[in-house]
Design a protein around this motif. Sequence first.
Motif, PDB file in Angstrom:
ATOM      1  N   SER A   1     -38.594  25.698  -3.185  1.00 49.10           N
ATOM      2  CA  SER A   1     -38.078  26.818  -2.402  1.00 49.10           C
ATOM      3  C   SER A   1     -36.617  26.577  -2.048  1.00 49.10           C
ATOM      4  N   THR A   2     -35.993  27.578  -1.479  1.00 51.03           N
ATOM      5  CA  THR A   2     -34.574  27.482  -1.146  1.00 51.03           C
ATOM      6  C   THR A   2     -34.349  26.443  -0.055  1.00 51.03           C
ATOM      7  N   GLY A   3     -33.095  26.068   0.171  1.00 47.02           N
ATOM      8  CA  GLY A   3     -32.770  25.025   1.131  1.00 47.02           C
ATOM      9  C   GLY A   3     -32.634  25.517   2.557  1.00 47.02           C
ATOM     10  N   LYS A   4     -32.967  26.783   2.842  1.00 47.20           N
ATOM     11  CA  LYS A   4     -32.810  27.307   4.200  1.00 47.20           C
ATOM     12  C   LYS A   4     -33.670  26.576   5.222  1.00 47.20           C
ATOM     13  N   PRO A   5     -34.974  26.334   4.966  1.00 44.85           N
ATOM     14  CA  PRO A   5     -35.760  25.598   5.962  1.00 44.85           C
ATOM     15  C   PRO A   5     -35.236  24.172   6.162  1.00 44.85           C
ATOM     16  N   LYS A   6     -34.768  23.547   5.103  1.00 47.91           N
ATOM     17  CA  LYS A   6     -34.237  22.191   5.222  1.00 47.91           C
ATOM     18  C   LYS A   6     -32.962  22.196   6.058  1.00 47.91           C
ATOM     19  N   LEU A   7     -32.115  23.196   5.848  1.00 55.44           N
ATOM     20  CA  LEU A   7     -30.885  23.323   6.632  1.00 55.44           C
ATOM     21  C   LEU A   7     -31.208  23.582   8.097  1.00 55.44           C
ATOM     22  N   ALA A   8     -32.205  24.409   8.358  1.00 51.24           N
ATOM     23  CA  ALA A   8     -32.605  24.688   9.728  1.00 51.24           C
ATOM     24  C   ALA A   8     -33.124  23.417  10.408  1.00 51.24           C
TER      25      ALA A   8
END
Length: 74
Positions: free
Chosen positions: A21-28
Amino acid sequence: MSTLDIGASTRMDAGAAIGTSTGKPKLAMILVVALLLVAIGLLAYVILFGQSKPKVKVHEMPQTAVEVVRPPAG
């Protein structure tokens, strides 16, 4: 193909989709951890280096009692 094989392949596909999946949850998550570290650092600074003396000490307060003088009875 049995239902057991279909269920296993569906779970594997779902697991692979989550991993790619995209890196948005990791960035959050990184932002949340950084915010927590900043908050802990500020709390430690206030506890360790904050003002340890109170601004007004009890024995330095001005006298606030009022003496009432009554005229002599007579």
